[in-house]
Design a protein around this motif. Structure first.
Motif, PDB file in Angstrom:
ATOM      1  N   TYR A   1      -3.038  73.271  59.796  1.00  0.00           N
ATOM      2  CA  TYR A   1      -4.412  72.945  59.345  1.00  0.00           C
ATOM      3  C   TYR A   1      -5.181  74.190  59.949  1.00  0.00           C
ATOM      4  O   TYR A   1      -6.285  74.658  59.369  1.00  0.00           O
ATOM      5  CB  TYR A   1      -4.928  71.669  59.682  1.00  0.00           C
ATOM      6  CG  TYR A   1      -4.165  70.553  58.781  1.00  0.00           C
ATOM      7  CD1 TYR A   1      -4.428  70.523  57.320  1.00  0.00           C
ATOM      8  CD2 TYR A   1      -3.266  69.605  59.456  1.00  0.00           C
ATOM      9  CE1 TYR A   1      -3.912  69.258  56.790  1.00  0.00           C
ATOM     10  CE2 TYR A   1      -2.658  68.760  58.510  1.00  0.00           C
ATOM     11  CZ  TYR A   1      -2.965  68.595  57.261  1.00  0.00           C
ATOM     12  OH  TYR A   1      -2.324  67.469  56.477  1.00  0.00           O
ATOM     13  N   TYR A   2      -4.900  74.387  61.532  1.00  0.00           N
ATOM     14  CA  TYR A   2      -5.916  75.324  62.111  1.00  0.00           C
ATOM     15  C   TYR A   2      -5.378  76.690  61.544  1.00  0.00           C
ATOM     16  O   TYR A   2      -6.322  77.598  61.689  1.00  0.00           O
ATOM     17  CB  TYR A   2      -5.273  74.954  63.536  1.00  0.00           C
ATOM     18  CG  TYR A   2      -5.630  73.481  64.026  1.00  0.00           C
ATOM     19  CD1 TYR A   2      -6.864  73.295  64.273  1.00  0.00           C
ATOM     20  CD2 TYR A   2      -4.834  72.708  64.416  1.00  0.00           C
ATOM     21  CE1 TYR A   2      -7.534  72.321  64.970  1.00  0.00           C
ATOM     22  CE2 TYR A   2      -5.107  71.360  64.868  1.00  0.00           C
ATOM     23  CZ  TYR A   2      -6.307  71.203  65.212  1.00  0.00           C
ATOM     24  OH  TYR A   2      -6.736  69.999  65.444  1.00  0.00           O
TER      25      TYR A   2
ATOM     26  N   ALA B   1      -7.750  77.172  58.574  1.00  0.00           N
ATOM     27  CA  ALA B   1      -9.119  77.117  58.898  1.00  0.00           C
ATOM     28  C   ALA B   1      -9.449  78.529  59.442  1.00  0.00           C
ATOM     29  O   ALA B   1     -10.320  79.085  59.131  1.00  0.00           O
ATOM     30  CB  ALA B   1      -9.449  76.185  59.859  1.00  0.00           C
ATOM     31  N   THR B   2      -8.491  79.057  60.503  1.00  0.00           N
ATOM     32  CA  THR B   2      -8.635  80.457  61.043  1.00  0.00           C
ATOM     33  C   THR B   2      -8.611  81.294  59.766  1.00  0.00           C
ATOM     34  O   THR B   2      -9.629  82.512  59.960  1.00  0.00           O
ATOM     35  CB  THR B   2      -7.524  80.986  62.053  1.00  0.00           C
ATOM     36  OG1 THR B   2      -7.475  79.730  62.999  1.00  0.00           O
ATOM     37  CG2 THR B   2      -7.753  82.220  62.716  1.00  0.00           C
TER      38      THR B   2
ATOM     39  N   ALA C   1     -13.056  79.886  59.973  1.00  0.00           N
ATOM     40  CA  ALA C   1     -13.505  78.779  60.851  1.00  0.00           C
ATOM     41  C   ALA C   1     -13.508  79.021  62.304  1.00  0.00           C
ATOM     42  O   ALA C   1     -12.316  79.498  62.783  1.00  0.00           O
ATOM     43  CB  ALA C   1     -13.063  77.542  60.342  1.00  0.00           C
TER      44      ALA C   1
ATOM     45  N   SER D   1     -13.433  73.863  63.391  1.00  0.00           N
ATOM     46  CA  SER D   1     -12.100  73.303  63.278  1.00  0.00           C
ATOM     47  C   SER D   1     -11.934  72.073  64.098  1.00  0.00           C
ATOM     48  O   SER D   1     -11.224  71.198  63.513  1.00  0.00           O
ATOM     49  CB  SER D   1     -10.954  74.242  64.055  1.00  0.00           C
ATOM     50  OG  SER D   1     -11.167  75.604  63.148  1.00  0.00           O
TER      51      SER D   1
ATOM     52  N   ILE E   1     -11.436  69.078  61.200  1.00  0.00           N
ATOM     53  CA  ILE E   1     -10.017  68.880  61.313  1.00  0.00           C
ATOM     54  C   ILE E   1      -9.349  67.950  62.483  1.00  0.00           C
ATOM     55  O   ILE E   1      -8.807  66.797  62.239  1.00  0.00           O
ATOM     56  CB  ILE E   1      -9.116  70.214  61.594  1.00  0.00           C
ATOM     57  CG1 ILE E   1      -9.528  71.203  60.479  1.00  0.00           C
ATOM     58  CG2 ILE E   1      -7.626  70.069  61.566  1.00  0.00           C
ATOM     59  CD1 ILE E   1      -8.655  72.613  60.429  1.00  0.00           C
TER      60      ILE E   1
END
Length: 291
Positions: free
Chosen positions: A186-187, A190-191, A195, A200, A204
Motif C-alpha cells: 500500500y505504501y 502511494a509513493t 503521496a 500515507s 492508509i
C-alpha cells in the motif's frame, strides 16, 4: 437423533461457563441493583426500600460530584495520553532500527508491573523534595517544580501521568501489531502516486489501523473510568478530597458501613461505563466496516 446431538455439542461446552458467569457475575449484579435502592447499612438489622434516595445523595453531595469530575478528567487524560504516546512509539519502533527490539522491551516493561508497585515507587519521586523537583532545580528549571501530590488543582493530573507512563507501552504493543499487519505494498503504491508521509498516514495507516484503535480506546476508556489503585496508593484521595474518584468513594462508603450508598455508586459507575463505551464501540465498528 445423532445429527441433533452433534448440533448441541457446542452448547454443552458453553453451558458450564455460562452457569458460572451467571452465578458469580449476573446474579450479584442484579442483587446489587436491588440493594442500591435500599438503606442497607452496617448499623441496621432490617433493610428498607428507599427508592432513588441514594442516587439523589450522589448528585447533591459535593465530594461525590468532585469524585465523578475527577474520574472523567482521569479517563479523558489517560485515553488521550496512552493512545497518542502508544501510537507514536509504535510508529517509531516499526521502523528499521537496530535497537528496536530492545526499545520495545524497555517501553513495554512498565505495563507488566503491578499498579501498586508503580504507585509506591512514584510516591517519593513526586514529593515536593523528591527526585523530579530536584532534577528541575538542578538544570535551572525551577518554575517546573510543583507540589505534584499536594496541590489540589494538580494532583489528579499527576496520577493520570503516572498511569500513562505505565500503560502507554501496552497500547504501543497493540498498535505495533496492527501496523505490522498492514502490507507494505500500500505504501509503495502511494509513493508511486506521489503521496507524502502525512497523506500515507491519514489515508492508509489510520483506516487500516482502526481495529487496533478501537481496542485501545475501549481498554483505556473503561480502565480510566474504573480507576482506583493509582489514586488509593499515591494520594488516598487527598489532599483533602481533591483527588477522590468514584472507586475510592465506593471503598469509603463500604468502609463506613453505608453499603446501600456504595452499591448505588457502583451501579451508577456501571451505567456510565455502559452508556459511554457501548455507543463508542458501535460507532468504531461502523467506521471499520465503512473504511
Amino acid at each position: 437423533m445423532m445429527t441433533r446431538s452433534k448440533s448441541m455439542y457446542g452448547y454443552y461446552l458453553v453451558w458450564p461457563a455460562l452457569l458460572i458467569y451467571t452465578v458469580f457475575f449476573v446474579m450479584p449484579a442484579i442483587i446489587g441493583l436491588y440493594y442500591s435502592f435500599t438503606d442497607w447499612r452496617l448499623d441496621r438489622i432490617g433493610i428498607k426500600f428507599i427508592g432513588f434516595d441514594n442516587f439523589n445523595k450522589i448528585f447533591t453531595d459535593d465530594t461525590l460530584l468532585l469524585a465523578m469530575k475527577n474520574t472523567f478528567i482521569f479517563a479523558l487524560a489517560t485515553v488521550v495520553g496512552k493512545n497518542v504516546i502508544g501510537l507514536v512509539l509504535a510508529i517509531a519502533l516499526n521502523m528499521r532500527l537496530k535497537s528496536r527490539n530492545f526499545l520495545r522491551a524497555i517501553f513495554y516493561s512498565p505495563s507488566i508491573l503491578s499498579v501498586l508497585v508503580i504507585s509506591i515507587v512514584f510516591t517519593p519521586i513526586l514529593r515536593t523534595e523528591g527526585m523530579v523537583n530536584k532534577f528541575f532545580d538542578a538544570i535551572g528549571l525551577h518554575f517546573l517544580s510543583q507540589a505534584w501530590l499536594t496541590d489540589p488543582h494538580l494532583v489528579i493530573w499527576t496520577v493520570a501521568l503516572v498511569a500513562i507512563w505505565q500503560q502507554a507501552g501496552f497500547q504501543m504493543a497493540i498498535y505495533l501489531a496492527g501496523l505490522q499487519s498492514i502490507s507494505k505494498e500500500y505504501y509503495e503504491a502511494a509513493t508511486i502516486d506521489g503521496a507524502g508521509a502525512w497523506r500515507s498516514f491519514t489515508n492508509i495507516t489510520v483506516p487500516l489501523l482502526l481495529p487496533a484503535i478501537n481496542i485501545n480506546l475501549m481498554l483505556t476508556l473503561i480502565g480510566g473510568l474504573k480507576v482506583f489503585s493509582e489514586v488509593f496508593v499515591l494520594t488516598s484521595g487527598g489532599p483533602g478530597n481533591s483527588s477522590q474518584v468514584v472507586g475510592t468513594i465506593i471503598l469509603r462508603a463500604f468502609g463506613e458501613g453505608n453499603w446501600g450508598l456504595g452499591t448505588a455508586i457502583n451501579t451508577l459507575l456501571f451505567l456510565i461505563v455502559s452508556l459511554i463505551a457501548i455507543p463508542l464501540l458501535v460507532f468504531m465498528r461502523r467506521k471499520e466496516v465503512t473504511e
